[in-house]
Design an enzyme around this catalytic site. Sequence first.
Site, PDB file in Angstrom:
ATOM      1  N   GLU A  87      -1.733   1.436   3.245  1.00 44.56           N
ATOM      2  CA  GLU A  87      -0.365   1.264   2.837  1.00 44.56           C
ATOM      3  C   GLU A  87      -0.276   2.659   1.764  1.00 44.56           C
ATOM      4  O   GLU A  87      -0.058   3.620   2.105  1.00 44.56           O
ATOM      5  CB  GLU A  87      -0.178   0.531   2.821  1.00 44.56           C
ATOM      6  N   ASP A  88      -1.822   3.237   1.184  1.00 45.87           N
ATOM      7  CA  ASP A  88      -1.500   3.685   0.231  1.00 45.87           C
ATOM      8  C   ASP A  88      -2.202   5.168   0.198  1.00 45.87           C
ATOM      9  O   ASP A  88      -1.862   6.058  -0.556  1.00 45.87           O
ATOM     10  CB  ASP A  88      -1.702   3.204  -1.572  1.00 45.87           C
TER      11      ASP A  88
END
Length: 674
Positions: A87-88
């Site tokens: 996600e990051d």
Amino acid sequence: MFTQAQDNWLILKGYLALIRTAKKRMSEADLPLIRKAFRFADQAHSKQRRLSGEPYIVHPLAVATILADLGMDSETVAAALLHDVVEDTAHSHDTIQSEFGAGINHLVRGVTKISNMKNQRQLSEKKKSRLKEQEAAENIRLMLLATAKDVRVILIKLADKLHNMRTIDHQKHEKVQRIASEVLEIYAPLAGRLGIFRIKGELEDLAFRALQPEEHTRLVGMLASSRKDQEERIETYRRVIQQRLNEHQIKAQVSGRAKHLYSIYHKMKSSEKDINDIYDLRGIRVIVSQITECYAAMGIVHSLWPPVPGRFKDYIATPKTNGYQSLHTSIIAPDGNPVEVQIRTEEMDRNAEHGIAAHWTYKSNINANEKAARLSWIERLASITESRGREYIEDLREDLSFDEVFVFTPRGDVIALPQGSTVLDFAFRIHTEVGLCCKNAIVNDKNVPLHTVLKSGDRIRIITNRHPAASPNWLRYLHSSGARQKLRSFFRRKEEEEQVEKIVEPEKPSAPLLRIRRKKTSNPKEVPIEVAGSRDIPVHYAGCCTPVPGDRIVGFVTRGRGVTVHRTDCAMLPESAPEKKRLLPANWAGLTEKYPVNIEVKAHDRQGLYLDLVSTITATHTNILKAEADIPRHRGGLMKAEFMVEVEHVDHLSDIMESLRRVPGVESVQRMSK
Ligand code: MN
């Protein structure tokens, strides 16, 4: 911002805490995977910081530690370390898959949020926030879908939420509100459904503090001042119990326990009580080693102080649907106040704290079949596709608010149904045709009526007719909305077919505006009665007017004989105002459907006219859904009032209209077509 040395120290501290916890719970052979996942995540997040200024990896480390402490396996702990990588950071699921395998990748994918918001900058704020809501709901659904395949997904998500809530102070106000309400609405109830009370309690307390900081502070203060004497008195009883158990050679650990802040707050709110009027801020917990000792210990507690009638619950013989087991009782302490005592074995206590996580890791006495059934509700929640966004969240919330029972087919398959489900619900769950053709049922070798409510562990065999034999009365036997839906659409289809036939037949009197659903033949005992909206109130049938299903009825609170059900037109019903207060609305559950009807009243205005109209309607035991009035400028002018009322059938409507016509000043009463 932290210096490099401080960064390193924070990371090392988190890492050592994780390894220490992991070593307690798993073997040496599990550690290399965890070390590898840590190194990978540490690299991936190396440029990122949390809002607190700490290096980002501190968060995945904390999440992994929570899971290691719950006793989860090394794959789960590794996935927790990697849960924010895709996600990051620039890494993809493919990288995770090739580095750590499909199992860990599935777990990471399950908790990774999907976002399309990044390219939506040109949209209006309103549209953006609606999209955001839809996206949040969709992400929860996808997470549940992944959980249905592997329950460890949701455990990682819960640990993630827990650490985020612990460190929520660094977020902006608006985001705090959003995160904390989602936790209170969805994640804490999910933890409860999975039986993980440790996480549920902490999530609730943290969300409560974030959403209502003033209330929270006030409650903490109030608790501290009222706690002192409660603490002392609980300590006295605790010592007495411990000593008496020792005398009987029962090895036990007796402790006083404080309730969660949020549950106290909830209790204060729902009972409108002040904190000083709540006597069970603390309870006593007795932990023994054998099941038989639980019952022995309870006997000893009851011999010390009298039990409060009706408060004893044996969740050992009948566990709660999330697997919770314990004996609960309340005793009346020497100071006259009740004290709750919970008695259970060490294993039950660990299960109560860890819930599904305990079943995942420890040897548990439930088989794989039952385990799957216990989680079938997750699949159901994930498969709701009719609602989106806020609506989906509402559906979820509603679904999470009731418990389930687990029953068996003759072949031994486990079926999970909402608590309160009947034999007929079971039949419809097996197959719509089985439901429609249901003739009778055999539960645990006994022939039972179709409206029999099922208990966990029941074994059910459905006997069917060759053709559908469904009756509209069945609607009241069905608890689940899904089954009711199926039955309704069956009747709708049937009605349509009949209507086609009718067109061929000429000249029939026009159908009445409201369909009369009276059935005067059935035995009243077979139809449950709802008093004041509840089916749990035991009722008697009045001998004077002998109500039968379909009659309009009202409950009368007698002195000492509970509630008696009369017909609303019974001559024995009280006339005087104070006696009338003892009347309660009642109806045959599920038998009548109510229709909203608009009535227009024209009357010469006078003092108290409007109030008279309203009380005349309520005197016919009718709900007013909406009321409006045009008051004329001069007294004596014509007032026009409109009421939307809930009507059961034609007789009922003419009752209301007739009563209104008799109110002094009324010129006309009309049913409106709207
Ligand atoms: Mn996270």
